[in-house]
Motif scaffolding. Sequence first.
Motif, PDB file in Angstrom:
ATOM      1  N   HIS A 139       0.974  -1.303  -0.113  1.00  0.00           N
ATOM      2  CA  HIS A 139       0.103  -0.028  -0.037  1.00  0.00           C
ATOM      3  C   HIS A 139       0.912   1.289   0.067  1.00  0.00           C
ATOM      4  CE1 HIS A 139       1.150  -0.911   4.240  1.00  0.00           C
ATOM      5  NE2 HIS A 139       0.634   0.426   4.435  1.00  0.00           N
ATOM      6  N   ILE A 140       2.163   0.938   0.281  1.00  0.00           N
ATOM      7  CA  ILE A 140       3.064   2.319   0.102  1.00  0.00           C
ATOM      8  C   ILE A 140       3.766   2.260  -1.304  1.00  0.00           C
ATOM      9  CG2 ILE A 140       5.157   3.418   1.189  1.00  0.00           C
ATOM     10  CD1 ILE A 140       3.938   2.571   3.744  1.00  0.00           C
ATOM     11  N   GLY A 141       4.307   1.075  -1.407  1.00  0.00           N
ATOM     12  CA  GLY A 141       5.165   0.722  -2.581  1.00  0.00           C
ATOM     13  C   GLY A 141       4.460   0.963  -3.971  1.00  0.00           C
ATOM     14  N   VAL A 142       3.299   0.468  -4.121  1.00  0.00           N
ATOM     15  CA  VAL A 142       2.578   0.649  -5.404  1.00  0.00           C
ATOM     16  C   VAL A 142       2.309   2.259  -5.620  1.00  0.00           C
ATOM     17  CG1 VAL A 142       0.287   0.404  -6.413  1.00  0.00           C
ATOM     18  CG2 VAL A 142       1.405  -1.440  -5.511  1.00  0.00           C
ATOM     19  N   VAL A 157       4.189  -1.662 -15.544  1.00  0.00           N
ATOM     20  CA  VAL A 157       4.055  -3.055 -15.039  1.00  0.00           C
ATOM     21  C   VAL A 157       4.115  -2.926 -13.535  1.00  0.00           C
ATOM     22  CG1 VAL A 157       4.643  -5.437 -15.095  1.00  0.00           C
ATOM     23  CG2 VAL A 157       5.280  -3.911 -17.064  1.00  0.00           C
ATOM     24  N   ILE A 158       2.837  -3.210 -12.891  1.00  0.00           N
ATOM     25  CA  ILE A 158       2.728  -2.970 -11.390  1.00  0.00           C
ATOM     26  C   ILE A 158       2.698  -4.240 -10.687  1.00  0.00           C
ATOM     27  CG2 ILE A 158       1.733  -1.524  -9.490  1.00  0.00           C
ATOM     28  CD1 ILE A 158       2.737   0.059 -11.885  1.00  0.00           C
ATOM     29  N   GLU A 159       3.668  -4.471  -9.788  1.00  0.00           N
ATOM     30  CA  GLU A 159       3.506  -5.791  -8.913  1.00  0.00           C
ATOM     31  C   GLU A 159       2.640  -5.548  -7.782  1.00  0.00           C
ATOM     32  OE1 GLU A 159       6.589  -8.362  -6.045  1.00  0.00           O
ATOM     33  OE2 GLU A 159       7.275  -7.532  -8.255  1.00  0.00           O
ATOM     34  N   MET A 160       1.636  -6.295  -7.217  1.00  0.00           N
ATOM     35  CA  MET A 160       0.777  -6.179  -6.205  1.00  0.00           C
ATOM     36  C   MET A 160       0.892  -7.260  -5.297  1.00  0.00           C
ATOM     37  SD  MET A 160      -2.627  -4.502  -7.748  1.00  0.00           S
ATOM     38  CE  MET A 160      -2.678  -3.092  -8.866  1.00  0.00           C
ATOM     39  N   GLY A 161       1.258  -6.911  -3.980  1.00  0.00           N
ATOM     40  CA  GLY A 161       1.229  -8.001  -2.967  1.00  0.00           C
ATOM     41  C   GLY A 161       0.111  -7.953  -1.708  1.00  0.00           C
ATOM     42  N   ALA A 162      -0.321  -8.712  -1.082  1.00  0.00           N
ATOM     43  CA  ALA A 162      -1.117  -8.467   0.006  1.00  0.00           C
ATOM     44  C   ALA A 162      -0.975  -9.215   1.294  1.00  0.00           C
ATOM     45  CB  ALA A 162      -2.400  -9.229  -0.543  1.00  0.00           C
ATOM     46  N   SER A 163      -1.136  -8.882   2.333  1.00  0.00           N
ATOM     47  CA  SER A 163      -1.228  -9.721   3.521  1.00  0.00           C
ATOM     48  C   SER A 163      -2.471 -10.068   4.178  1.00  0.00           C
ATOM     49  CB  SER A 163      -0.035  -8.864   4.268  1.00  0.00           C
ATOM     50  OG  SER A 163      -0.779  -7.516   4.595  1.00  0.00           O
ATOM     51  N   ALA A 164      -3.461  -9.170   3.468  1.00  0.00           N
ATOM     52  CA  ALA A 164      -4.845  -9.513   3.936  1.00  0.00           C
ATOM     53  C   ALA A 164      -5.915  -9.113   3.057  1.00  0.00           C
ATOM     54  CB  ALA A 164      -5.032  -8.464   5.367  1.00  0.00           C
ATOM     55  N   ALA A 165      -7.051  -9.613   3.287  1.00  0.00           N
ATOM     56  CA  ALA A 165      -8.073  -9.270   2.553  1.00  0.00           C
ATOM     57  C   ALA A 165      -8.387  -7.701   2.146  1.00  0.00           C
ATOM     58  CB  ALA A 165      -9.589  -9.984   2.973  1.00  0.00           C
ATOM     59  N   SER A 166      -8.920  -7.443   0.834  1.00  0.00           N
ATOM     60  CA  SER A 166      -9.231  -6.122   0.451  1.00  0.00           C
ATOM     61  C   SER A 166      -8.056  -5.239   0.162  1.00  0.00           C
ATOM     62  CB  SER A 166      -9.895  -5.399   1.726  1.00  0.00           C
ATOM     63  OG  SER A 166     -11.267  -5.881   1.959  1.00  0.00           O
TER      64      SER A 166
END
Length: 455
Positions: A139-142, A157-166
Amino acid sequence: MINSLRLTDAAIRFGGTLLNPDCEFDGVSIDSRNIAEGDLFVALIGERRDGHKFLADVTDRASGLVVSAADRDLPLPQWVVEDTTVALGQLAQLQREAFSGTVIAVTGSTGKTSVKDLIRSILGGLGTVHATKGNFNNHIGVPLTLLDIQQDSDFAVIEMGASAASEISYLCSIAQPHISLINNVQSAHLEGFGSVAGIAAAKSEIYSSLDAAGTAILNLDQQWQAEWMALIGERACITFSLDDDCADVSASDIEMMESGCCRFTLHLFTDTSLESQVVSLAIPGRHSVSNALAAAACAMAAGASIEQIVTGLEAARSPARRLEVKALAQGGQIIDDSYNASPESVRAAIDVLASRPGHRVMVLGDMAELGADAQQLHREVGDYALSAGIDQLYTLGSLSASASAVFNGQHFTDLEDLKVPLFKEIERSDLSLLVKGSRSSKMDLIVDILVTGKS
């Protein structure tokens, strides 16, 4: 940055309060130590650091500030908001809306960075490509990645990670991708989601957030592909698969070379034709073929020809510390896969090691964030290494002891003790030594020690 903004642009669009005269800026920084002249400084509040404590340090370089608590003693323009992290995303959204190029979003449990780099390599033959640097995928890097896009770029080209839903939904609301991919769903980060099904549901937000005119890239080898197809609905969709030759993008005649890299025939189906060409990858592992198919499908959606796709795939190299082969002075080689680890990526790395000739040794650190099943998952990778014919397994940490016990390897709790047998191992000229572990295991330190020969 794409173009200059004013603080009034952000305040009119998103609210908040402006203090002192307005300012124009074409760069954004969250780090007081490397802020450039004229940048807007966003004072983020993190678990360990509050950017508001460093406002005085940036007054001679910053054009303005984004704060949640105004400092009336500073003469700089200030956008006062409730949450500065949210405001960072809002600034990125303004810049994304000004970008006229094609945006590709990539998520998945493993291989995100590799696929991103493969896409960048392919699309570099079509135009200028901006891509996520390092692991700036949260949520900061993107937002920082989007704020760094140059105006003349053709692709992002945007890489997206997640550690929780939403979280993926939030990132998509900012990035607004034209093309979206879930590379895979595996048991990485189980602790944050509770189950693999929970991970799959969170990743699927990248499809439900896709604009109606967007294109979804779908991995037919994943067990959730039917659910994802339902989410994709009427949107355009390009499928890829290692196992299903009816996919739009597929592979045949896969051959692993002595280097651990694969050669295969790439097939692209369109509405009117089937095109095929041989590809020789310079990135190790059979799983890299799947990554290549994912990248090919994304590039195909962005308008690349099969010739451009093959050229880009063959030019790509392993990202740093992801199955990166490094020479030892004594003649052997280290396979540096120390960037991160999940059970699936460990097995893929073992396959690469098992394909190599000579004396094959693995050093495994703990795999983190696996929740209640952590011990069992470590035992399973130890058994997998044993079945693959690996000659020796060394483990470091607490969880990895379970892998060593199954393999009958050697377990260590202290790096200094582990260095003793490893320095003996690297004397062998026929050595292939794989180093793997989660970032928290700091296995990169072992690689650097062995490569430099300095303890």
